[in-house]
Structures are given as C-alpha cells and as structure tokens.
Scaffold this motif. Structure first.
Motif, PDB file in Angstrom:
ATOM      1  N   TYR A   1     -10.932  -0.681   3.399  1.00  0.00           N
ATOM      2  CA  TYR A   1      -9.575  -1.037   2.963  1.00  0.00           C
ATOM      3  C   TYR A   1      -9.377  -2.550   3.038  1.00  0.00           C
ATOM      4  O   TYR A   1      -8.794  -3.168   2.135  1.00  0.00           O
TER       5      TYR A   1
ATOM      6  N   THR B   1      -6.753   4.503  -4.541  1.00  0.00           N
ATOM      7  CA  THR B   1      -7.712   5.083  -3.601  1.00  0.00           C
ATOM      8  C   THR B   1      -7.354   6.544  -3.380  1.00  0.00           C
ATOM      9  O   THR B   1      -6.205   6.959  -3.540  1.00  0.00           O
ATOM     10  N   THR B   2      -8.366   7.293  -3.025  1.00  0.00           N
ATOM     11  CA  THR B   2      -8.133   8.624  -2.500  1.00  0.00           C
ATOM     12  C   THR B   2      -9.029   8.803  -1.298  1.00  0.00           C
ATOM     13  O   THR B   2      -9.830   7.919  -0.975  1.00  0.00           O
TER      14      THR B   2
ATOM     15  N   ALA C   1     -12.551  11.934  -5.082  1.00  0.00           N
ATOM     16  CA  ALA C   1     -12.355  10.967  -6.167  1.00  0.00           C
ATOM     17  C   ALA C   1     -13.056  11.426  -7.439  1.00  0.00           C
ATOM     18  O   ALA C   1     -12.561  11.189  -8.547  1.00  0.00           O
TER      19      ALA C   1
ATOM     20  N   LEU D   1     -11.046  -4.128   0.168  1.00  0.00           N
ATOM     21  CA  LEU D   1     -10.310  -3.895  -1.078  1.00  0.00           C
ATOM     22  C   LEU D   1      -9.112  -4.829  -1.165  1.00  0.00           C
ATOM     23  O   LEU D   1      -8.849  -5.440  -2.217  1.00  0.00           O
TER      24      LEU D   1
ATOM     25  N   HIS E   1       0.867  -1.183   0.000  1.00  0.00           N
ATOM     26  CA  HIS E   1       0.000   0.000   0.000  1.00  0.00           C
ATOM     27  C   HIS E   1       0.902   1.232   0.000  1.00  0.00           C
ATOM     28  O   HIS E   1       1.521   1.576   1.013  1.00  0.00           O
TER      29      HIS E   1
ATOM     30  N   HIS F   1     -11.141   4.398  -6.023  1.00  0.00           N
ATOM     31  CA  HIS F   1     -12.079   4.289  -4.917  1.00  0.00           C
ATOM     32  C   HIS F   1     -11.893   5.497  -3.985  1.00  0.00           C
ATOM     33  O   HIS F   1     -10.772   5.810  -3.603  1.00  0.00           O
ATOM     34  N   GLY F   2     -12.975   6.141  -3.627  1.00  0.00           N
ATOM     35  CA  GLY F   2     -12.937   7.234  -2.658  1.00  0.00           C
ATOM     36  C   GLY F   2     -13.300   6.701  -1.276  1.00  0.00           C
ATOM     37  O   GLY F   2     -14.462   6.395  -1.011  1.00  0.00           O
ATOM     38  N   LEU F   3     -12.312   6.587  -0.399  1.00  0.00           N
ATOM     39  CA  LEU F   3     -12.506   6.026   0.941  1.00  0.00           C
ATOM     40  C   LEU F   3     -12.189   7.107   1.966  1.00  0.00           C
ATOM     41  O   LEU F   3     -11.044   7.550   2.077  1.00  0.00           O
TER      42      LEU F   3
ATOM     43  N   THR G   1      -2.473   5.259  -2.909  1.00  0.00           N
ATOM     44  CA  THR G   1      -3.390   6.223  -2.312  1.00  0.00           C
ATOM     45  C   THR G   1      -2.920   7.645  -2.582  1.00  0.00           C
ATOM     46  O   THR G   1      -1.762   7.986  -2.329  1.00  0.00           O
TER      47      THR G   1
ATOM     48  N   VAL H   1      -1.662  -1.060  -4.012  1.00  0.00           N
ATOM     49  CA  VAL H   1      -2.660  -0.008  -3.842  1.00  0.00           C
ATOM     50  C   VAL H   1      -1.913   1.317  -3.805  1.00  0.00           C
ATOM     51  O   VAL H   1      -0.923   1.455  -3.089  1.00  0.00           O
TER      52      VAL H   1
ATOM     53  N   ALA I   1      -5.003  -1.072  -7.659  1.00  0.00           N
ATOM     54  CA  ALA I   1      -6.144  -0.272  -7.212  1.00  0.00           C
ATOM     55  C   ALA I   1      -5.630   1.099  -6.804  1.00  0.00           C
ATOM     56  O   ALA I   1      -4.504   1.239  -6.323  1.00  0.00           O
TER      57      ALA I   1
END
Length: 485
Positions: free
Chosen positions: A475, A221-222, A228, A478, A141, A252-254, A171, A169, A219
């Motif tokens: 997370y 993420t933001t 996102a 994912l 990550h 993906h917006g987390l 981010t 991943v 993947a």
C-alpha cells in the motif's frame, strides 16, 4: 505522505465484518511505516470512542448537504480520527447500514444515499485545498461502496481547477455490495451531468456508488490477487466485470493481513490458555474449555468450528448438509454467527437434535469467536466466494487448520496438506460442491489420526507471516507511485 483512510466502520467502535478489522489495523500499520494517517468515519449514535477531543470543526449546510461537525479525536493508541457528526443522518444508526427509526430498520433511497454521499464529500474536501481541518491529504483511500463517491468528487474538483486535489484509491472488500440508488439522487449528491452516463455512475439506469469509485479512482485495489482476477469475469463480477477489465491496469490484488496485537494465541486475553507453535500443549486446555462452555461430550475426535455470516456465500448450507457425514465419524461442531433466517433455524435445529455433538450461538460474540479459534481443531470455511477472508488467517495463527474452497483470498493463503505435504497448512476442496466438501472432511479425519503429522500441519500455519506489518508495504508503495506520478 498524508493518507486519509475513509471507511463506514472501524473496530472496536463499529464492526459488522472484516472491513471493521481492516480499518482498525491497516491505518495503524501504515503509521508504523512512516505515513501520516487519519481515519474518517461517521459518528454513529451511541458509538463509544476512547480518546481526547482535540477540536470540533463546524461544517455549514451547503446546497443539499446538511450541516455537520467534524470531531478531531486523538486516541490513546493508533492514528487520529475525524468523526463526521450529523445526527439527522447518523445519530440513531444502530449499524452503518441500518436505522432503528425506520419501520424495517433500514434507511432507504435518498436518505441512505445522502448518508454516505456526505461522508464521501467531506473526504474529498479533506483531500482538497479548501480542507476544513488544516490538514490536506495527499491520498484519499476509500473503502467499499459507502465511500465510492469520494474518487468522483476529487475528480470533479480537479476538473474545477484544484490541481492540489488528492489522488484516490478505491478498495473493493466485497463486490457483491454496490450502493445502487435511483438516478434522480444524482442532483442531490452533486454529480455533474457529464458523469451520469455509462462511462460514469450509471448502472442499469440507476446510480452505483461503487461504480463511481471504480471509474474515477486513480488506483483500484482488492483484498487478494486471486479475487482481483475473479472479479474480472462474469461469474463473480456482479455486473461490473467489464468496468474492471477496462481498468485492469489500475487494479491491484493486495492480500489483507491480520492484527497480531489482537489475534495472537501467545497474548490473547480472551482465551483460557496461551500457546504458540513451540508449545501446542495448552491448546488442549482451550479445547476442553470450549467443550464445557458448549455442553459437548468429551471426545477423541476433532472439534470443528464455524464463525461467520450464516449464508450460502459462506458455504453454511454445505456444512449443514454434510453434518451427518461429520458426526458419524466422531466429529463435533460449534457454529457462531448470524445471517439468513432459514439457515439460522437450520443451525438451531441441528444443535437441538445433537446437543452433545453440536453447539450453535446465533449471535455476534467476539470472545466466543476467539475461543473457537483457540479451541477448535479444524476451522470450516467452504465459501462460494471470498474476497480475502480473515478467519482462515486467524485459524492458521491459532493452529487450527482450515478447510476452505479454492477461491479468492482462501486460495492465496491456504496451502493444501495433500498437494504440498512439506508446505501444507490446511485442506483445500477440489470444487465448491457437496461431494468435494465431504471428501475434504474425510481428509481431515484421516490426517487427524496421525497426531505428529497434525502437529506439524499446525506449526506450519502458525509460522506463516500474516501480520499487517508486511501486508501494509505494498500500500505504501502504491501511494508513493500515485503521488509521484
């Protein structure tokens, strides 16, 4: 699942902003949810680390990669650390992004690229079958541009035949910072020629570490759903909106969480009096203590707080231009932070002109930040863009309704008090303009006059769940999907 969390900073060891807080809290929350997590970060010069040194692993020089050591540290609390020690790159660093040995305090060009290229290369090794530490990650990550080459290096390892190489991943904590370097650094960084074009790391003729992560991660993420969406448009895409639209199926917006072990008014050791949503009275003790510390006059008007980088991105120029509007209605203002020199001077000038109504501390001060959250009545955060933001969530937790813009994580975490009276938790501006900011201030002063209503507003924010315990759940899902897919 074995998760390697790669970051350039992690509180309390090194912190320049929200990424440092996230890097401390999210891995801990993942471990609590059953993940086998380790944190990889550089061992910067003079960085204080508490824990037991379990092993020291030698990483010999290889090609243009300098020799380094991997220090396996087991802290008293939280996941284990892999600290990458390479004095030539990290030994004299005052912050992750600066070096006091350089004339202007910054590493440049190839030196800075090598610093974070090595971090990403070691991350990829730990996610591969030739891991140097006997522990191979299932998922690497990577966080922000300093870790952006890790997904590319893992991709190159899979291309070379390592079918066990970890999933990745990437981010985005702030798309505005992209790690752009001359393309001739690609040889030094071991980027295969086939990946140097527009479908790879190339960015307007240069090399972008963040683009590498976006192109090759399994993947992306933001840190909020709204951000996102925003970064797929030119206005906030910073030249990478096309890449993000092309990879929208992996984006993906987390929403971030906050560390409730650190930011909790019931247990916070840095504030003067503990309180909670069922007992708001002691907040007045914190307000009075903050006024005394800042030399402000006693007042029945609301006390406004601002903590953050002193930049136009954070909307400080709106706060400064609106100061007369705020002060004329009996408000007071406390500002804490560092940033643009011109804005720092403007903040100082405002405080000197109104010493009993305005206080400024141009510094990083964690204790004062906590005391502002506890002692202020309203928190100002009129950001022009805000990927997630943590201060507005700290403010909600501390019963300090925030005034925010309708962007990024601010839009996802703050509900307008007028638009949704039964659910409102703060004051959301109609637009990012001076007039909209001052109109929102007027609504704060109006709401302040209704003290029972103000208390209900405080309680609604404090009762929201902003902790990482729930924020970590997507997370984990994912990671599972990547491993199983």
């Amino acid at each position: 699942m074995k998760i390697l969390f790669v970051t350039p900073e992690c509180a309390p060891m090194v912190k320049t902003g929200g990424l440092g807080d996230v890097s401390a809290a999210l891995p801990r929350a993942l471990a609590q949810r059953g993940c086998d997590v380790a944190i990889l970060m550089p061992a910067y010069g003079e960085m204080r680390v508490e824990g037991t040194l379990a092993a020291t692993l030698t990483l010999p020089a290889e090609g243009r990669w300098p020799a380094a050591q991997l220090l396996h540290v087991v802290p008293a609390d939280g996941p284990p650390l892999f600290l990458l020690s390479c004095p030539a790159l990290y030994g004299s660093a005052a912050t992750p992004y600066s070096n006091p040995g350089d004339a202007d305090g910054h590493l440049h060009g190839h030196s800075q690229a090598l610093r974070f290229g090595l971090l990403a290369q070691v991350a990829a090794r730990i996610g591969s079958r030739d891991t140097p530490c006997g522990w191979q990650a299932d998922v690497v990550h990577a966080n922000d541009w300093p870790c952006g080459l890790a997904p590319l290096y893992l991709h190159q390892r899979r291309e070379a035949g390592d079918a066990t190489a970890a999933r990745s991943v990437m981010t985005i904590h702030n798309l505005a910072f992209q790690g752009v370097f001359p393309m001739d650094a690609a040889d030094m960084l071991g980027i295969h020629p086939v990946h140097r074009g527009i479908e790879g790391v190339e960015y307007w003729g240069q090399l972008s570490m963040l683009k590498a992560g976006l192109q090759f991660a399994d993947a992306i993420t933001t840190v909020s759903p709204t951000y996102a969406r925003e970064i797929q448009e030119p206005e906030l895409g910073f030249g990478l909106d096309g890449v993000l639209r092309a990879r929208a199926d992996r984006l993906h917006g987390l929403i971030n969480g906050i560390d409730t072990a650190v930011w909790n008014p019931r247990t916070d050791p840095l504030i003067h009096a503990a309180y909670g949503p069922d007992d708001l009275g002691p907040k007045a003790v914190n307000r009075a203590a903050l006024r005394r510390h800042c030399g402000l006059a006693d007042s029945d008007g609301p006390l406004f707080g601002f903590v953050g980088r002193l930049t136009s991105q954070k909307g400080l120029d709106l706060v400064l231009q609106g100061s007369a509007h705020l002060l004329s209605q009996g408000g007071q203002l406390v500002v804490l932070g560092k940033g643009d020199p011109d804005l720092e001077q403007a903040v100082w000038a405002l405080a000197l002109a109104h010493p009993r109504q305005v206080y400024a501390s141009v510094a990083f001060d964690e204790t004062l930040a906590h005391r502002i959250e506890a002692g202020a009545d309203c928190f100002l955060m009129p950001s022009r863009f805000e990927p997630c933001g943590l201060n507005q969530m700290y403010s909600l937790a501390y019963g300090t309704p925030p005034l925010v813009t309708p962007t990024g994580g601010l839009a996802d975490t703050v509900t307008d008090a007028d638009a949704a009276r039964a659910e409102g938790t703060g004051f959301v501006m109609d637009a990012v303009t001076q007039s909209a900011y001052e109109a929102a201030l007027d609504r704060v002063f109006s709401a302040w006059e209704d003290r029972p209503g103000w208390q209900r507003l405080q309680q609604r924010g404090m009762l929201r769940d902003h902790g990482w315990e729930s924020a970590a759940r997507p997370y984990v899902s994912l990671y599972q999907a990547l491993i199983e897919g």
